[in-house]
Design a protein around this motif. Sequence first.
Motif, PDB file in Angstrom:
ATOM      1  N   MET A   7       0.760  -1.266  -0.183  1.00 42.67           N
ATOM      2  CA  MET A   7      -0.078  -0.066   0.067  1.00 42.67           C
ATOM      3  C   MET A   7       0.653   1.290   0.101  1.00 42.67           C
ATOM      4  O   MET A   7       1.736   1.388   0.679  1.00 42.67           O
ATOM      5  CB  MET A   7      -1.246   0.086   1.207  1.00 42.67           C
ATOM      6  N   PRO A   8       0.559   2.431  -0.716  1.00 45.90           N
ATOM      7  CA  PRO A   8       1.386   3.366  -0.792  1.00 45.90           C
ATOM      8  C   PRO A   8       1.429   3.896   0.736  1.00 45.90           C
ATOM      9  O   PRO A   8       2.588   4.772   1.258  1.00 45.90           O
ATOM     10  CB  PRO A   8       0.491   4.524  -1.384  1.00 45.90           C
ATOM     11  N   GLY A  83       7.135   9.768  -6.900  1.00 46.13           N
ATOM     12  CA  GLY A  83       6.471  10.053  -8.157  1.00 46.13           C
ATOM     13  C   GLY A  83       5.071   9.913  -8.080  1.00 46.13           C
ATOM     14  O   GLY A  83       4.190  10.276  -9.031  1.00 46.13           O
ATOM     15  N   LEU A  84       4.554   9.099  -6.982  1.00 44.68           N
ATOM     16  CA  LEU A  84       2.933   8.660  -6.889  1.00 44.68           C
ATOM     17  C   LEU A  84       2.266   9.842  -6.346  1.00 44.68           C
ATOM     18  O   LEU A  84       1.095   9.812  -6.691  1.00 44.68           O
ATOM     19  CB  LEU A  84       3.113   7.400  -6.149  1.00 44.68           C
ATOM     20  N   LEU A  85       2.924  10.596  -5.895  1.00 47.45           N
ATOM     21  CA  LEU A  85       2.177  11.812  -4.902  1.00 47.45           C
ATOM     22  C   LEU A  85       1.518  12.687  -6.048  1.00 47.45           C
ATOM     23  O   LEU A  85       0.144  12.876  -5.783  1.00 47.45           O
ATOM     24  CB  LEU A  85       3.051  12.732  -3.962  1.00 47.45           C
ATOM     25  N   ALA A  86       2.108  13.101  -7.006  1.00 50.53           N
ATOM     26  CA  ALA A  86       1.448  14.034  -7.998  1.00 50.53           C
ATOM     27  C   ALA A  86       0.273  13.321  -8.573  1.00 50.53           C
ATOM     28  O   ALA A  86      -0.803  14.195  -8.632  1.00 50.53           O
ATOM     29  CB  ALA A  86       2.386  14.715  -9.075  1.00 50.53           C
ATOM     30  N   PRO A  87       0.326  12.191  -9.173  1.00 55.29           N
ATOM     31  CA  PRO A  87      -0.882  11.760  -9.985  1.00 55.29           C
ATOM     32  C   PRO A  87      -2.079  11.526  -9.020  1.00 55.29           C
ATOM     33  O   PRO A  87      -3.122  11.590  -9.284  1.00 55.29           O
ATOM     34  CB  PRO A  87      -0.340  10.616 -10.631  1.00 55.29           C
ATOM     35  N   ILE A  88      -1.649  10.934  -7.632  1.00 56.90           N
ATOM     36  CA  ILE A  88      -2.744  10.741  -6.725  1.00 56.90           C
ATOM     37  C   ILE A  88      -3.398  12.103  -6.338  1.00 56.90           C
ATOM     38  O   ILE A  88      -4.567  12.334  -6.086  1.00 56.90           O
ATOM     39  CB  ILE A  88      -2.123  10.112  -5.473  1.00 56.90           C
ATOM     40  N   ASN A  89      -2.578  13.006  -6.026  1.00 56.31           N
ATOM     41  CA  ASN A  89      -2.949  14.372  -5.604  1.00 56.31           C
ATOM     42  C   ASN A  89      -3.874  15.002  -6.916  1.00 56.31           C
ATOM     43  O   ASN A  89      -5.078  15.652  -6.579  1.00 56.31           O
ATOM     44  CB  ASN A  89      -1.916  15.330  -5.345  1.00 56.31           C
ATOM     45  N   GLN A 146      -3.412   5.522 -13.220  1.00 55.30           N
ATOM     46  CA  GLN A 146      -3.508   3.932 -13.688  1.00 55.30           C
ATOM     47  C   GLN A 146      -2.049   3.589 -14.487  1.00 55.30           C
ATOM     48  O   GLN A 146      -1.342   2.890 -14.259  1.00 55.30           O
ATOM     49  CB  GLN A 146      -4.478   3.526 -14.310  1.00 55.30           C
ATOM     50  N   ASP A 147      -1.659   4.593 -15.178  1.00 57.46           N
ATOM     51  CA  ASP A 147      -0.504   4.427 -16.079  1.00 57.46           C
ATOM     52  C   ASP A 147       0.682   4.722 -15.261  1.00 57.46           C
ATOM     53  O   ASP A 147       1.606   3.693 -15.769  1.00 57.46           O
ATOM     54  CB  ASP A 147      -0.454   5.612 -17.053  1.00 57.46           C
ATOM     55  N   TYR A 148       0.657   5.377 -14.403  1.00 58.30           N
ATOM     56  CA  TYR A 148       2.066   5.510 -13.416  1.00 58.30           C
ATOM     57  C   TYR A 148       2.059   4.132 -12.614  1.00 58.30           C
ATOM     58  O   TYR A 148       3.151   3.588 -12.413  1.00 58.30           O
ATOM     59  CB  TYR A 148       1.917   6.717 -12.488  1.00 58.30           C
ATOM     60  N   ILE A 149       0.898   3.736 -12.205  1.00 60.02           N
ATOM     61  CA  ILE A 149       1.021   2.365 -11.207  1.00 60.02           C
ATOM     62  C   ILE A 149       1.446   1.245 -12.013  1.00 60.02           C
ATOM     63  O   ILE A 149       2.291   0.459 -11.849  1.00 60.02           O
ATOM     64  CB  ILE A 149      -0.573   1.991 -10.736  1.00 60.02           C
TER      65      ILE A 149
END
Length: 177
Positions: A7-8, A83-89, A146-149
């Motif tokens: 989990m993130p 790098g996950l922070l920006a697409p989640i936000n 989704q693409d980032y994941i």
Amino acid sequence: DACLMQMPEVNYEIKDHADYIVASEETEPGDGYTYNLLLGPLVAKPTMGGAELGKLAVNAYADNYGTQDHTQSLVLGGSGQDGLLAPINNFVAAAMAANEKPLIKTAMSGTQSYAYAENKDLWHFLSLYAASSKDAGVKASAKSLQDYITGTLVLHNRTNSSYSDSKGLAIYMPNYA
């Protein structure tokens, strides 16, 4: 060798201490990791890098459990988590602006969950919500996340058929109002 940890929320806590993270979205079968299938190849090739060892760990685990219910994935630590922070936000901002609470609740209830019903596959949730939303911002930000994941963060993912909607990263989504 612990359950329900891919989990993130968990990975972000250890991101500065690990280049790669191997974990499960679901509870692990009672036997846990299959160290015999993991350590033999490592002893044969002690110079393997972290990504190769992580992929070996995922494969050894999945090969051992076969058709028994399981999930296991290898994700980037370090900058991969940053790098996950920006697409989640961006996704959260778009979802809040769209104000589609009934669609979010419906998507949440249909999302692949695990031993704790509040733990849900993030990619699957995004897929269900974006498919029902009329908002272009939600659709675009969900696709970007989704693409980032699947394109950057999750390097290797193995499940059995019971978890075909699991893409390697769960998120805590409480079911209360």
